[in-house]
Design a protein around this motif. Structure first.
Motif, PDB file in Angstrom:
ATOM      1  N   VAL A 122       0.848  -1.188   0.000  1.00 42.34           N
ATOM      2  CA  VAL A 122       0.000   0.000   0.000  1.00 42.34           C
ATOM      3  C   VAL A 122       0.887   1.243   0.000  1.00 42.34           C
ATOM      4  CG1 VAL A 122      -1.772   1.303   1.238  1.00 42.34           C
ATOM      5  CG2 VAL A 122      -1.847  -1.200   1.219  1.00 42.34           C
ATOM      6  N   GLY A 123       1.928   1.225   0.831  1.00 41.54           N
ATOM      7  CA  GLY A 123       2.868   2.343   0.869  1.00 41.54           C
ATOM      8  C   GLY A 123       3.584   2.542  -0.448  1.00 41.54           C
ATOM      9  N   LEU A 124       3.915   1.444  -1.133  1.00 39.87           N
ATOM     10  CA  LEU A 124       4.570   1.557  -2.432  1.00 39.87           C
ATOM     11  C   LEU A 124       3.654   2.235  -3.441  1.00 39.87           C
ATOM     12  CD1 LEU A 124       6.908   0.922  -4.351  1.00 39.87           C
ATOM     13  CD2 LEU A 124       5.911  -1.353  -4.691  1.00 39.87           C
ATOM     14  N   SER A 125       2.374   1.880  -3.430  1.00 39.16           N
ATOM     15  CA  SER A 125       1.425   2.525  -4.333  1.00 39.16           C
ATOM     16  C   SER A 125       1.292   4.011  -4.015  1.00 39.16           C
ATOM     17  CB  SER A 125       0.059   1.843  -4.229  1.00 39.16           C
ATOM     18  OG  SER A 125       0.111   0.520  -4.727  1.00 39.16           O
ATOM     19  N   MET A 126       1.261   4.342  -2.715  1.00 36.57           N
ATOM     20  CA  MET A 126       1.197   5.755  -2.334  1.00 36.57           C
ATOM     21  C   MET A 126       2.425   6.505  -2.828  1.00 36.57           C
ATOM     22  SD  MET A 126      -0.552   6.146   1.425  1.00 36.57           S
ATOM     23  CE  MET A 126       0.431   4.914   2.259  1.00 36.57           C
ATOM     24  N   ALA A 127       3.591   5.855  -2.768  1.00 34.32           N
ATOM     25  CA  ALA A 127       4.821   6.502  -3.219  1.00 34.32           C
ATOM     26  C   ALA A 127       4.779   6.793  -4.718  1.00 34.32           C
ATOM     27  CB  ALA A 127       6.024   5.626  -2.882  1.00 34.32           C
ATOM     28  N   ILE A 128       4.259   5.836  -5.492  1.00 31.43           N
ATOM     29  CA  ILE A 128       4.156   6.041  -6.942  1.00 31.43           C
ATOM     30  C   ILE A 128       3.220   7.207  -7.250  1.00 31.43           C
ATOM     31  CG2 ILE A 128       3.365   4.998  -9.103  1.00 31.43           C
ATOM     32  CD1 ILE A 128       4.227   2.280  -7.924  1.00 31.43           C
ATOM     33  N   LEU A 129       2.069   7.231  -6.587  1.00 30.53           N
ATOM     34  CA  LEU A 129       1.108   8.302  -6.819  1.00 30.53           C
ATOM     35  C   LEU A 129       1.633   9.642  -6.318  1.00 30.53           C
ATOM     36  CD1 LEU A 129      -2.143   6.376  -5.858  1.00 30.53           C
ATOM     37  CD2 LEU A 129      -1.424   7.057  -8.150  1.00 30.53           C
ATOM     38  N   ALA A 130       2.367   9.621  -5.190  1.00 32.52           N
ATOM     39  CA  ALA A 130       2.962  10.861  -4.684  1.00 32.52           C
ATOM     40  C   ALA A 130       3.977  11.411  -5.675  1.00 32.52           C
ATOM     41  CB  ALA A 130       3.627  10.606  -3.334  1.00 32.52           C
ATOM     42  N   GLY A 131       4.755  10.524  -6.283  1.00 28.85           N
ATOM     43  CA  GLY A 131       5.708  10.963  -7.293  1.00 28.85           C
ATOM     44  C   GLY A 131       5.017  11.582  -8.492  1.00 28.85           C
ATOM     45  N   ALA A 132       3.862  11.011  -8.854  1.00 29.15           N
ATOM     46  CA  ALA A 132       3.103  11.577  -9.976  1.00 29.15           C
ATOM     47  C   ALA A 132       2.600  12.982  -9.640  1.00 29.15           C
ATOM     48  CB  ALA A 132       1.928  10.667 -10.314  1.00 29.15           C
ATOM     49  N   ALA A 133       2.145  13.169  -8.393  1.00 31.27           N
ATOM     50  CA  ALA A 133       1.673  14.495  -7.993  1.00 31.27           C
ATOM     51  C   ALA A 133       2.814  15.501  -8.001  1.00 31.27           C
ATOM     52  CB  ALA A 133       1.047  14.414  -6.604  1.00 31.27           C
ATOM     53  N   ALA A 134       3.951  15.101  -7.447  1.00 30.94           N
ATOM     54  CA  ALA A 134       5.099  16.014  -7.409  1.00 30.94           C
ATOM     55  C   ALA A 134       5.564  16.372  -8.812  1.00 30.94           C
ATOM     56  CB  ALA A 134       6.240  15.379  -6.615  1.00 30.94           C
ATOM     57  N   THR A 135       5.523  15.410  -9.726  1.00 32.56           N
ATOM     58  CA  THR A 135       5.928  15.671 -11.106  1.00 32.56           C
ATOM     59  C   THR A 135       4.992  16.683 -11.766  1.00 32.56           C
ATOM     60  OG1 THR A 135       6.871  13.458 -11.322  1.00 32.56           O
ATOM     61  CG2 THR A 135       6.322  14.614 -13.354  1.00 32.56           C
ATOM     62  N   ARG A 136       3.687  16.495 -11.546  1.00 33.96           N
ATOM     63  CA  ARG A 136       2.716  17.406 -12.155  1.00 33.96           C
ATOM     64  C   ARG A 136       2.903  18.825 -11.625  1.00 33.96           C
ATOM     65  NH1 ARG A 136      -1.414  15.175 -10.490  1.00 33.96           N
ATOM     66  NH2 ARG A 136      -2.220  16.653  -8.951  1.00 33.96           N
ATOM     67  N   TRP A 137       3.104  18.946 -10.304  1.00 29.56           N
ATOM     68  CA  TRP A 137       3.281  20.285  -9.730  1.00 29.56           C
ATOM     69  C   TRP A 137       4.564  20.942 -10.227  1.00 29.56           C
ATOM     70  CZ3 TRP A 137       2.123  18.126  -4.183  1.00 29.56           C
ATOM     71  CH2 TRP A 137       0.740  17.901  -4.073  1.00 29.56           C
ATOM     72  N   SER A 138       5.624  20.154 -10.306  1.00 34.61           N
ATOM     73  CA  SER A 138       6.913  20.745 -10.686  1.00 34.61           C
ATOM     74  C   SER A 138       6.925  21.202 -12.132  1.00 34.61           C
ATOM     75  CB  SER A 138       8.045  19.743 -10.444  1.00 34.61           C
ATOM     76  OG  SER A 138       7.902  18.609 -11.285  1.00 34.61           O
ATOM     77  N   THR A 139       6.159  20.522 -12.990  1.00 34.85           N
ATOM     78  CA  THR A 139       6.128  20.945 -14.403  1.00 34.85           C
ATOM     79  C   THR A 139       5.377  22.268 -14.578  1.00 34.85           C
ATOM     80  OG1 THR A 139       4.154  19.578 -14.745  1.00 34.85           O
ATOM     81  CG2 THR A 139       6.288  18.596 -15.293  1.00 34.85           C
ATOM     82  N   GLN A 140       4.588  22.627 -13.564  1.00 43.96           N
ATOM     83  CA  GLN A 140       3.856  23.887 -13.625  1.00 43.96           C
ATOM     84  C   GLN A 140       4.659  25.056 -13.062  1.00 43.96           C
ATOM     85  OE1 GLN A 140       0.298  22.970 -11.439  1.00 43.96           O
ATOM     86  NE2 GLN A 140      -0.505  21.577 -13.007  1.00 43.96           N
ATOM     87  N   LEU A 141       5.829  24.740 -12.529  1.00 44.87           N
ATOM     88  CA  LEU A 141       6.682  25.766 -11.927  1.00 44.87           C
ATOM     89  C   LEU A 141       8.005  25.822 -12.667  1.00 44.87           C
ATOM     90  CD1 LEU A 141       6.076  24.901  -8.164  1.00 44.87           C
ATOM     91  CD2 LEU A 141       4.957  26.702  -9.487  1.00 44.87           C
TER      92      LEU A 141
END
Length: 243
Positions: A122-141
């Protein structure tokens, strides 16, 4: 390769009784139970679970994980979310849906003691999704804002996972009694006295620690599995040395 080893020791290992598996099967409220080894969340507990069933994932990873599910969906993020849901139900073990069928039908599942450890996936899945969120935010900055975001997320995750470990002093070297064993890996060592309760594995931790100086095979050990012949040895040596 793992399956070959697993099959070879099946008779010694045996199966986990349903009552054992059930006691280590999580329930939803276990995800609100934190271990005292987490600095920020030592007091986050309902007092209903201990040990392997303290599954609280912290605050930051779930927030970032849910943020990774924002629209529009992508196949990879949907796959990660789906895997997380499967793992979540797996962590409920015999209290869940699919695990009971797996336990009844698939031999490997009959040897798993703690289904709650599916929480790691479950934690591994959260890590993958967290990385996706961070990637999306960083591309907007850009520039400094992107660096600031990276620093902020890194600090938040480090604080969230900061450990509170109760360390104790240990021996820097093994006692000289072990010196004759060095280089004799064909020897078999039994450390006496054996604890009168076979299930008291922590009693064997110091002797296992000393084994890194000699690497001989040992009768004593520490495991989630209690071999039947170890119990027989403990019983046979009760009161040793006697006439």
């Amino acid at each position: 390769p793992l399956a070959a080893v697993y099959s070879a020791y099946g008779e010694q290992r045996g199966d986990r009784a349903p009552i054992i598996v059930s006691s280590f099967s999580g329930v939803p409220r276990d995800y609100l139970e934190s271990t005292d080894r987490r600095a920020l969340y030592q007091n986050v507990t309902l007092g209903k679970a201990t040990g392997e069933r303290q599954l609280f994932p912290g605050v930051v990873p779930p927030i970032l994980g849910f943020a990774g599910l924002a629209l529009p969906f992508s196949p990879r993020r949907l796959a990660a979310a789906g895997a997380g849901l499967v793992a979540l139900d797996g962590s409920f073990g015999l209290n869940g849906v699919w695990y009971r069928y797996a336990y009844e039908a698939l031999p490997p599942f009959q040897s798993i003691r703690v289904p709650a450890r599916f929480a790691m996936l479950v934690g591994l899945s959260m890590a993958i999704l967290a990385g996706a969120a961070a990637t999306r935010w960083s591309t907007q900055l850009s520039g400094r804002r992107r660096a600031a975001l990276a620093a902020l997320l890194t600090c938040a995750l480090m604080a969230d996972a900061w450990p509170a470990l109760k360390l104790v002093p240990v021996w820097r070297d093994a006692p000289p009694i072990y010196d004759p064993l060095r280089g004799h890996t064909d020897a078999v060592l039994i450390e006496l006295p054996l604890h009168p309760v076979p299930e008291s594995f922590p009693h064997n931790i110091p002797t296992m620690y000393f084994s890194i100086w000699h690497w001989a095979r040992m009768v004593n050990g520490y495991s989630g599995h209690l071999p039947e012949n170890y119990s027989e040895i403990v019983t046979a040596l009760e009161g040793f040395p006697t006439e």
